[in-house]
Design a protein around this motif. Structure first.
Motif, PDB file in Angstrom:
ATOM      1  N   ASP A 174       0.835  -1.207   0.000  1.00  0.00           N
ATOM      2  CA  ASP A 174       0.000   0.000   0.000  1.00  0.00           C
ATOM      3  C   ASP A 174       0.864   1.250   0.000  1.00  0.00           C
ATOM      4  OD1 ASP A 174      -2.183  -1.602   0.058  1.00  0.00           O
ATOM      5  OD2 ASP A 174      -3.013  -0.875   1.942  1.00  0.00           O
ATOM      6  N   GLY A 175       0.506   2.183  -0.858  1.00  0.00           N
ATOM      7  CA  GLY A 175       1.239   3.437  -0.918  1.00  0.00           C
ATOM      8  C   GLY A 175       2.511   3.370  -1.731  1.00  0.00           C
ATOM      9  N   THR A 176       2.786   2.220  -2.328  1.00  0.00           N
ATOM     10  CA  THR A 176       3.992   2.068  -3.137  1.00  0.00           C
ATOM     11  C   THR A 176       3.616   1.933  -4.608  1.00  0.00           C
ATOM     12  OG1 THR A 176       4.064  -0.343  -3.022  1.00  0.00           O
ATOM     13  CG2 THR A 176       5.084   0.873  -1.215  1.00  0.00           C
ATOM     14  N   GLY A 177       4.599   1.965  -5.450  1.00  0.00           N
ATOM     15  CA  GLY A 177       4.359   1.794  -6.879  1.00  0.00           C
ATOM     16  C   GLY A 177       5.099   2.841  -7.681  1.00  0.00           C
ATOM     17  N   ASP A 178       5.512   2.461  -8.880  1.00  0.00           N
ATOM     18  CA  ASP A 178       6.255   3.373  -9.742  1.00  0.00           C
ATOM     19  C   ASP A 178       5.317   4.294 -10.520  1.00  0.00           C
ATOM     20  OD1 ASP A 178       8.776   2.462  -9.079  1.00  0.00           O
ATOM     21  OD2 ASP A 178       8.792   0.927 -10.642  1.00  0.00           O
ATOM     22  N   GLY A 179       5.784   5.508 -10.736  1.00  0.00           N
ATOM     23  CA  GLY A 179       5.084   6.401 -11.638  1.00  0.00           C
ATOM     24  C   GLY A 179       5.196   5.885 -13.056  1.00  0.00           C
ATOM     25  N   LEU A 180       4.294   6.343 -13.923  1.00  0.00           N
ATOM     26  CA  LEU A 180       4.221   5.797 -15.278  1.00  0.00           C
ATOM     27  C   LEU A 180       5.518   5.957 -16.057  1.00  0.00           C
ATOM     28  CD1 LEU A 180       2.571   4.486 -17.507  1.00  0.00           C
ATOM     29  CD2 LEU A 180       1.678   6.756 -18.084  1.00  0.00           C
ATOM     30  N   LEU A 181       6.125   7.135 -16.015  1.00  0.00           N
ATOM     31  CA  LEU A 181       7.333   7.358 -16.806  1.00  0.00           C
ATOM     32  C   LEU A 181       8.558   6.660 -16.230  1.00  0.00           C
ATOM     33  CD1 LEU A 181       6.957  11.053 -17.990  1.00  0.00           C
ATOM     34  CD2 LEU A 181       6.771   8.959 -19.344  1.00  0.00           C
ATOM     35  N   ALA A 182       8.458   6.181 -14.988  1.00  0.00           N
ATOM     36  CA  ALA A 182       9.523   5.337 -14.445  1.00  0.00           C
ATOM     37  C   ALA A 182       9.268   3.870 -14.786  1.00  0.00           C
ATOM     38  CB  ALA A 182       9.609   5.514 -12.924  1.00  0.00           C
ATOM     39  N   LEU A 183       7.989   3.455 -14.745  1.00  0.00           N
ATOM     40  CA  LEU A 183       7.642   2.054 -14.973  1.00  0.00           C
ATOM     41  C   LEU A 183       7.690   1.677 -16.451  1.00  0.00           C
ATOM     42  CD1 LEU A 183       6.527  -0.659 -13.906  1.00  0.00           C
ATOM     43  CD2 LEU A 183       4.224   0.337 -14.061  1.00  0.00           C
ATOM     44  N   LEU A 184       7.203   2.559 -17.299  1.00  0.00           N
ATOM     45  CA  LEU A 184       7.050   2.226 -18.714  1.00  0.00           C
ATOM     46  C   LEU A 184       8.359   1.785 -19.383  1.00  0.00           C
ATOM     47  CD1 LEU A 184       5.069   2.135 -21.095  1.00  0.00           C
ATOM     48  CD2 LEU A 184       5.512   4.568 -21.453  1.00  0.00           C
ATOM     49  N   PRO A 185       9.462   2.510 -19.238  1.00  0.00           N
ATOM     50  CA  PRO A 185      10.703   2.046 -19.882  1.00  0.00           C
ATOM     51  C   PRO A 185      11.198   0.704 -19.335  1.00  0.00           C
ATOM     52  CG  PRO A 185      10.870   4.365 -19.259  1.00  0.00           C
ATOM     53  CD  PRO A 185       9.649   3.820 -18.589  1.00  0.00           C
ATOM     54  N   GLN A 186      10.945   0.455 -18.045  1.00  0.00           N
ATOM     55  CA  GLN A 186      11.350  -0.834 -17.476  1.00  0.00           C
ATOM     56  C   GLN A 186      10.575  -1.980 -18.115  1.00  0.00           C
ATOM     57  OE1 GLN A 186      11.745  -0.906 -13.042  1.00  0.00           O
ATOM     58  NE2 GLN A 186      11.050   1.225 -13.177  1.00  0.00           N
ATOM     59  N   VAL A 187       9.278  -1.785 -18.287  1.00  0.00           N
ATOM     60  CA  VAL A 187       8.456  -2.827 -18.918  1.00  0.00           C
ATOM     61  C   VAL A 187       8.846  -2.972 -20.378  1.00  0.00           C
ATOM     62  CG1 VAL A 187       6.104  -3.495 -19.548  1.00  0.00           C
ATOM     63  CG2 VAL A 187       6.551  -2.508 -17.292  1.00  0.00           C
ATOM     64  N   ARG A 188       9.118  -1.831 -21.047  1.00  0.00           N
ATOM     65  CA  ARG A 188       9.492  -1.875 -22.465  1.00  0.00           C
ATOM     66  C   ARG A 188      10.749  -2.718 -22.665  1.00  0.00           C
ATOM     67  NH1 ARG A 188       6.653  -1.846 -26.192  1.00  0.00           N
ATOM     68  NH2 ARG A 188       7.483  -3.915 -25.860  1.00  0.00           N
ATOM     69  N   GLU A 189      11.687  -2.635 -21.740  1.00  0.00           N
ATOM     70  CA  GLU A 189      12.918  -3.411 -21.871  1.00  0.00           C
ATOM     71  C   GLU A 189      12.737  -4.870 -21.468  1.00  0.00           C
ATOM     72  OE1 GLU A 189      16.376  -1.752 -20.121  1.00  0.00           O
ATOM     73  OE2 GLU A 189      16.207   0.164 -21.159  1.00  0.00           O
ATOM     74  N   ALA A 190      11.670  -5.161 -20.702  1.00  0.00           N
ATOM     75  CA  ALA A 190      11.486  -6.520 -20.172  1.00  0.00           C
ATOM     76  C   ALA A 190      10.643  -7.415 -21.067  1.00  0.00           C
ATOM     77  CB  ALA A 190      10.854  -6.448 -18.786  1.00  0.00           C
ATOM     78  N   VAL A 191       9.745  -6.830 -21.873  1.00  0.00           N
ATOM     79  CA  VAL A 191       8.844  -7.636 -22.697  1.00  0.00           C
ATOM     80  C   VAL A 191       8.829  -7.124 -24.126  1.00  0.00           C
ATOM     81  CG1 VAL A 191       7.360  -8.137 -20.700  1.00  0.00           C
ATOM     82  CG2 VAL A 191       6.783  -6.228 -22.224  1.00  0.00           C
ATOM     83  N   ALA A 192       8.313  -7.970 -25.026  1.00  0.00           N
ATOM     84  CA  ALA A 192       8.270  -7.607 -26.443  1.00  0.00           C
ATOM     85  C   ALA A 192       6.854  -7.331 -26.932  1.00  0.00           C
ATOM     86  CB  ALA A 192       8.886  -8.735 -27.273  1.00  0.00           C
ATOM     87  N   LEU A 193       5.909  -7.118 -26.020  1.00  0.00           N
ATOM     88  CA  LEU A 193       4.515  -6.904 -26.383  1.00  0.00           C
ATOM     89  C   LEU A 193       4.218  -5.418 -26.597  1.00  0.00           C
ATOM     90  CD1 LEU A 193       2.706  -9.264 -23.823  1.00  0.00           C
ATOM     91  CD2 LEU A 193       3.344  -9.754 -26.196  1.00  0.00           C
ATOM     92  N   PRO A 194       3.197  -5.107 -27.385  1.00  0.00           N
ATOM     93  CA  PRO A 194       2.723  -3.724 -27.470  1.00  0.00           C
ATOM     94  C   PRO A 194       2.237  -3.252 -26.105  1.00  0.00           C
ATOM     95  CG  PRO A 194       1.847  -5.024 -29.281  1.00  0.00           C
ATOM     96  CD  PRO A 194       2.471  -5.995 -28.325  1.00  0.00           C
ATOM     97  N   LEU A 195       2.380  -1.951 -25.842  1.00  0.00           N
ATOM     98  CA  LEU A 195       2.047  -1.404 -24.529  1.00  0.00           C
ATOM     99  C   LEU A 195       1.079  -0.238 -24.628  1.00  0.00           C
ATOM    100  CD1 LEU A 195       5.648  -1.255 -22.968  1.00  0.00           C
ATOM    101  CD2 LEU A 195       4.001  -3.151 -22.887  1.00  0.00           C
ATOM    102  N   PHE A 196       0.038  -0.280 -23.801  1.00  0.00           N
ATOM    103  CA  PHE A 196      -0.819   0.875 -23.556  1.00  0.00           C
ATOM    104  C   PHE A 196      -0.275   1.519 -22.278  1.00  0.00           C
ATOM    105  CE2 PHE A 196      -3.121  -1.717 -26.295  1.00  0.00           C
ATOM    106  CZ  PHE A 196      -4.429  -1.320 -26.550  1.00  0.00           C
ATOM    107  N   ALA A 197      -0.192   2.837 -22.240  1.00  0.00           N
ATOM    108  CA  ALA A 197       0.303   3.531 -21.048  1.00  0.00           C
ATOM    109  C   ALA A 197      -0.848   4.243 -20.354  1.00  0.00           C
ATOM    110  CB  ALA A 197       1.380   4.543 -21.427  1.00  0.00           C
ATOM    111  N   ALA A 198      -0.980   4.040 -19.041  1.00  0.00           N
ATOM    112  CA  ALA A 198      -2.076   4.646 -18.279  1.00  0.00           C
ATOM    113  C   ALA A 198      -1.543   5.208 -16.973  1.00  0.00           C
ATOM    114  CB  ALA A 198      -3.156   3.605 -17.997  1.00  0.00           C
ATOM    115  N   GLY A 199      -2.038   6.390 -16.598  1.00  0.00           N
ATOM    116  CA  GLY A 199      -1.632   6.950 -15.317  1.00  0.00           C
ATOM    117  C   GLY A 199      -1.546   8.454 -15.308  1.00  0.00           C
TER     118      GLY A 199
END
Length: 355
Positions: A193-218
């Motif tokens: 609770d109260g934790t979690g990455d902001g979108l612009l911090a999380l998005l590049p990490q996911v982009r480097e980890a997977v090869a799927l298309p991404l929708f960005a929300a936040g």
């Protein structure tokens, strides 16, 4: 890692209207967004399978463009059922204030009629189905693929993204902590609770980890932000709060007004209304009950539902679940079609400035 896959062309613009459960997302809003070149979603959460199918029918009557339907994944039982009972005692004053009894925590079950909704969507396929609060089994995702439906799984961490890719999802909706409404975590862990990455911090990490298309929300409210998430690796931007104030939105007038009302100065992640972390405007209900609300979704949701309905009927925004992203003050009272046009103009201007 393999090269990222491309998102199919479902709409002219990379602008997606979020599937806001609870009535805000409806056929009229989705049709208007699609007509302007964006991509519209319906929300199956909290609806009966029959009501979900009726909204799909209405949208098909209003638009021939592709659209999506969002489904909630089944939930585990509350880890401590007695805590829900204690919370009910905490809410006794609200019962007296609004003159309505609390709801039955077990009335709606834990699965939101998931199997029945999946069966309908497989029998009469729609272009896109997205999932929140978890990832379906591979057999379910494979069945949708066979039916010609594109699947999207909401994720909030790199680990969730990798798991959804391994299960066979076609794309991911990467949700930053700024997003309004419920956190789409696959597991409800109170320690987070109260934790979690902001979108612009999380998005590049996911982009480097997977090869799927991404929708960005936040928290996305302007076309410049859409351009930013596209530059950061997203294939499309998903906006919810930005569309809440549109006349086509099914959100209550009180909810729409509250988004830019100076009375409400901030948002907070709270379990007060549903038992699951969700970002809402901080009102009296959140201040008085948020600290006591236990993990227990959807039991707490069913428990507080009559109170929230009574507050809305009484014109009391202080007792309502005012879901809102962190960018809520940037909400614009425009038609959905005009809002899509503005977002596209701002996006192109930002992309041109950065060229």
């Amino acid at each position: 890692m393999a090269a990222a896959a491309h998102l199919p062309t479902f709409s002219a613009l990379p602008i997606v209207q979020a599937p806001m459960a609870g009535g805000a997302a409806n056929p009229r809003l989705a049709a208007a967004v699609a007509a302007a070149g964006g991509f519209g979603f319906l929300a199956a959460g909290y609806k009966t399978p029959e009501a979900m199918y009726e909204e799909i029918r209405q949208l098909r009557d209003q638009s021939t463009r592709p659209f999506g339907v969002n489904v909630f994944m089944p939930q585990l039982p509350a880890t401590d059922p007695s805590a829900v009972a204690v919370y009910a005692e905490q809410l006794a004053g609200e019962e007296a204030w609004y003159g309505v009894p609390l709801g039955d925590p077990e009335a709606g079950g834990l699965d939101d009629a998931y199997d029945a909704k999946v069966a309908i969507l497989l029998e009469d396929p729609v272009p896109v189905v997205s999932f929140t609060f978890g990832c379906p089994a591979r057999r379910v995702l494979d069945a949708f693929r066979k039916a010609g439906t594109y699947t999207v799984v909401t994720v909030t961490t790199v680990a969730e993204a990798r798991a959804a890719e391994a299960a066979g999802a076609d794309a991911l909706c990467v949700q930053g902590v700024e997003a309004g409404g419920h956190r789409g975590t696959h597991r409800d862990d109170p320690l987070l609770d109260g934790t979690g990455d902001g979108l612009l911090a999380l998005l590049p990490q996911v982009r480097e980890a997977v090869a799927l298309p991404l929708f960005a929300a936040g928290g996305l409210m302007r076309g410049g932000q859409v351009a930013a998430v596209l530059a950061a690796g997203a294939d499309a931007a998903q906006l919810g709060t930005a569309f809440l104030v549109c006349p086509e939105s099914g959100a209550s007038p009180l909810h729409k007004q509250a988004l830019t009302d100076p009375v409400f100065t901030r948002t907070e992640m709270t379990r007060a209304f549903s038992g699951r972390p969700a970002r809402a405007l901080v009102n009296r209900f959140v201040r008085e009950h948020g600290r006591y609300a236990p993990p227990g979704y959807p039991q707490v949701h069913h428990l507080t539902a009559p109170l929230r309905r009574a507050a809305a009927a009484a014109g009391d925004a202080q007792g309502m679940a005012l879901w809102a992203g962190q960018g809520h003050r940037l909400a614009r009272e425009e038609s959905a079609g005009r809002l899509v046009e503005l977002l596209a103009e701002e996006m192109r201007a930002a992309q041109g400035a950065g060229a």
